[in-house]
Design a protein around this motif. Sequence first.
Motif, short mmCIF file in Angstrom:
data_model
loop_
_atom_site.label_atom_id
_atom_site.label_comp_id
_atom_site.label_asym_id
_atom_site.label_seq_id
_atom_site.Cartn_x
_atom_site.Cartn_y
_atom_site.Cartn_z
N HIS A 66 0.85 -1.19 0.00
CA HIS A 66 0.00 0.00 0.00
C HIS A 66 0.88 1.24 0.00
O HIS A 66 1.87 1.30 0.73
N PRO A 67 0.54 2.27 -0.83
CA PRO A 67 1.40 3.44 -0.96
C PRO A 67 1.71 4.15 0.38
O PRO A 67 2.79 4.67 0.56
N GLU A 68 0.73 4.16 1.29
CA GLU A 68 0.97 4.82 2.58
C GLU A 68 1.47 3.85 3.65
O GLU A 68 2.35 4.17 4.43
N LEU A 69 0.85 2.69 3.68
CA LEU A 69 1.16 1.74 4.76
C LEU A 69 2.43 0.94 4.51
O LEU A 69 2.99 0.35 5.42
#
Length: 275
Positions: A66-69
């Motif tokens: 995931h791009p943020e996580l």
Amino acid sequence: QAKARGRNGYRFYAPSMSGEGVERLRLETFLRRSLEKDEMFLNYQPQVEIDTGRLVGVEALVRWNHPELGLVPPNRFISLAEDTGYINQLGKWVLYQACLQMVRWQEAGLWVPKMAVNLSAKQFERGSIASMVGDILRETGLEPHRLQLEVTESVIMNTGDAMVFINDLHSIGVGLAIDDFGTGYSSLAYLKQMPVQTLKIDRSFIKDISTDANDEAIAIAIIQLGKSMNLSVIAEGVETEQQAAFLLRHGCNLAQGYFYSKPVLPDDLLQRWQS
Ligand code: C2E
Ligand code: MG
Ligand code: MG
Ligand code: MG
């Protein structure tokens, strides 16, 4: 900030507002779009013959980037996917990708005898899982006997019609393995009746195999059980040469674990195993 604090200075959260609850909700929201956003991919971990080092198969393991996580481990999202029902979509996608990968490796000149794919209990609750699997095999062109589905003991024991679905799968020619064997509760009577070909010794028993007499005894017992029931036995989580030697000495010639390889991307597997 101060208002969020209770009388004695402690922060107070209602259960639904707890960090864990919020985190779960956030994960769930992200998870629901993960496939369409192309965030899921598969790693493959080699399964080898201990005495020859030959590649006998691979296990597909799903990864979520995931791009943020960042990279979210399966232990954090598989159960969530099960609870929300998303596992049906995800599981189907995994199966399709894994089968397709076998064909791609073959085109690239690498023969991988077998592909193992994990199934979760929820995928059995939808009714005929065999027709879904059959469709994917036809679409990808993978021969049924080269696919092995992995289920845990609890899937078998807790799913009402598991026996029926497992027989359906068997009748279309796919193999079945019991994953994490020894950690759930299984009935040997069930084992006898089911068209299972493989037991996977859970890695918790392999970890301290050379120092813990109980683990050693359990591993040996599983190997013997498999032998006497004509099943193949593979050890999970083999990390050292000593563990591999122990297994070989006791009649288990199949292993999977970091000693041989971590789960890797398709191209890495190709590089390493292409002759
Ligand atoms: P599993 O099916 O028992 O997979 C083996 C796990 O052990 C993998 O963790 C693998 O990376 C790890 N492992 C392999 N060799 C070693 C070793 O030598 N040492 C140690 N410490 N670990 C090792 P991973 O990939 O994090 O997956 C965890 C679990 O998530 C899997 O356990 C499986 O139950 C589930 N899972 C993964 N992919 C899928 C999937 O596509 N569908 C479903 N339903 N479950 C999946
Ligand atoms: Mg598995
Ligand atoms: Mg396992
Ligand atoms: Mg597991």
